[in-house]
Write a protein that holds these residues in place. Structure first.
Motif, PDB file in Angstrom:
ATOM      1  N   TYR A  53      27.216  87.746  56.600  1.00 43.56           N
ATOM      2  CA  TYR A  53      27.423  87.747  58.047  1.00 43.56           C
ATOM      3  C   TYR A  53      26.124  88.083  58.760  1.00 43.56           C
ATOM      4  CZ  TYR A  53      28.205  92.718  56.857  1.00 43.56           C
ATOM      5  OH  TYR A  53      28.099  93.992  56.359  1.00 43.56           O
ATOM      6  N   SER A  54      26.125  87.956  60.054  1.00 42.76           N
ATOM      7  CA  SER A  54      24.933  88.204  60.870  1.00 42.76           C
ATOM      8  C   SER A  54      24.825  89.685  61.240  1.00 42.76           C
ATOM      9  CB  SER A  54      24.999  87.388  62.163  1.00 42.76           C
ATOM     10  OG  SER A  54      25.158  86.018  61.875  1.00 42.76           O
ATOM     11  N   SER A  55      23.642  90.069  61.687  1.00 44.83           N
ATOM     12  CA  SER A  55      23.479  91.428  62.206  1.00 44.83           C
ATOM     13  C   SER A  55      23.986  91.484  63.649  1.00 44.83           C
ATOM     14  CB  SER A  55      22.011  91.858  62.132  1.00 44.83           C
ATOM     15  OG  SER A  55      21.205  90.929  62.807  1.00 44.83           O
ATOM     16  N   TYR A  56      24.346  92.665  64.076  1.00 49.56           N
ATOM     17  CA  TYR A  56      24.822  92.940  65.447  1.00 49.56           C
ATOM     18  C   TYR A  56      25.997  92.058  65.864  1.00 49.56           C
ATOM     19  CZ  TYR A  56      20.445  95.522  65.554  1.00 49.56           C
ATOM     20  OH  TYR A  56      19.428  96.387  65.263  1.00 49.56           O
ATOM     21  N   MET A  57      26.923  91.887  64.963  1.00 48.24           N
ATOM     22  CA  MET A  57      28.126  91.117  65.296  1.00 48.24           C
ATOM     23  C   MET A  57      29.141  92.012  65.998  1.00 48.24           C
ATOM     24  SD  MET A  57      28.849  88.584  62.052  1.00 48.24           S
ATOM     25  CE  MET A  57      30.242  87.779  62.830  1.00 48.24           C
ATOM     26  N   SER A  58      29.874  91.433  66.912  1.00 48.45           N
ATOM     27  CA  SER A  58      31.032  92.088  67.514  1.00 48.45           C
ATOM     28  C   SER A  58      32.035  90.989  67.825  1.00 48.45           C
ATOM     29  CB  SER A  58      30.643  92.846  68.779  1.00 48.45           C
ATOM     30  OG  SER A  58      31.781  93.470  69.328  1.00 48.45           O
ATOM     31  N   CYS A  59      32.889  90.719  66.845  1.00 47.50           N
ATOM     32  CA  CYS A  59      33.816  89.588  66.939  1.00 47.50           C
ATOM     33  C   CYS A  59      35.247  90.064  66.992  1.00 47.50           C
ATOM     34  CB  CYS A  59      33.672  88.687  65.715  1.00 47.50           C
ATOM     35  SG  CYS A  59      32.191  87.692  65.752  1.00 47.50           S
ATOM     36  N   GLY A  60      36.054  89.346  67.734  1.00 46.84           N
ATOM     37  CA  GLY A  60      37.481  89.633  67.785  1.00 46.84           C
ATOM     38  C   GLY A  60      38.296  88.387  67.506  1.00 46.84           C
ATOM     39  N   TRP A  61      39.410  88.578  66.828  1.00 47.69           N
ATOM     40  CA  TRP A  61      40.377  87.504  66.587  1.00 47.69           C
ATOM     41  C   TRP A  61      41.734  88.005  67.037  1.00 47.69           C
ATOM     42  CZ3 TRP A  61      36.638  89.066  63.225  1.00 47.69           C
ATOM     43  CH2 TRP A  61      35.719  88.105  62.772  1.00 47.69           C
ATOM     44  N   THR A  62      42.403  87.239  67.883  1.00 46.51           N
ATOM     45  CA  THR A  62      43.743  87.599  68.333  1.00 46.51           C
ATOM     46  C   THR A  62      44.710  86.554  67.803  1.00 46.51           C
ATOM     47  OG1 THR A  62      42.808  88.589  70.328  1.00 46.51           O
ATOM     48  CG2 THR A  62      45.181  88.140  70.328  1.00 46.51           C
ATOM     49  N   ILE A  63      45.715  87.027  67.070  1.00 51.55           N
ATOM     50  CA  ILE A  63      46.678  86.140  66.415  1.00 51.55           C
ATOM     51  C   ILE A  63      48.058  86.429  67.001  1.00 51.55           C
ATOM     52  CG2 ILE A  63      47.599  85.377  64.196  1.00 51.55           C
ATOM     53  CD1 ILE A  63      45.095  86.935  62.970  1.00 51.55           C
TER      54      ILE A  63
END
Length: 153
Positions: free
Chosen positions: A56-66
């Motif tokens: 994965y990349s550095s400084y990620m801030s990801c969200g997934w809404t299911i």
């Protein structure tokens, strides 16, 4: 005539059961790259992932809404590897990070399968700037009502 009534009753029960079994559909969205979310064609399951490559990349801030018509199951598959105590996967029992936190996961121990208590799950992944690892992949799918079995078509 008793036989006919019994057959009709059984047919109605089967039709109702089929409706329940085939009803659950899932929808998902992500705040990051669309490649980190793979929705299956039948809209009954999908895959979320922290990367499409080897890390994965550095400084990620990801969200997934299911969101589903039923409860949801989230099953982590394959390797699980994040920088221990620095890069985290959070799973919330609702539609956002303000919902109840089910778990915060980091390191190399793959989390157990999670079943939501409602019809929504929110997953968040954060990474810092130091080390990047494989990350995670997780399959989500609708669970059919009280039986909590995978939905079939």
């Amino acid at each position: 005539s008793t036989m006919i009534v019994k057959l009709l009753f059984n047919r109605q029960v089967l039709e109702f059961f089929f409706f329940i079994v085939s009803a659950a559909r899932v929808r998902a969205q992500t705040t990051c790259s669309s490649s980190l979310l793979v929705q299956n064609v039948n809209n009954q399951s999908g895959l979320i992932q922290s990367s499409v490559g080897t890390s994965y990349s550095s400084y990620m801030s990801c969200g997934w809404t299911i969101t589903s018509d039923a409860k949801l199951e989230l099953a982590f598959v394959g390797p699980f590897q994040t920088e221990s105590n620095a890069d985290f996967v959070y799973v919330y029992d609702g539609r956002s990070s303000s919902a109840r936190l089910i778990g915060r996961f980091s390191g190399s121990s793959r989390p157990a399968t999670i079943v939501s208590s409602s019809n929504q799950l929110h997953v968040r992944f954060t990474s810092d700037g130091s080390y990047q690892y494989y990350g995670f992949k997780a399959v989500y799918r609708g669970m059919c009502f009280a039986q909590l079995r995978p939905c079939i078509n």
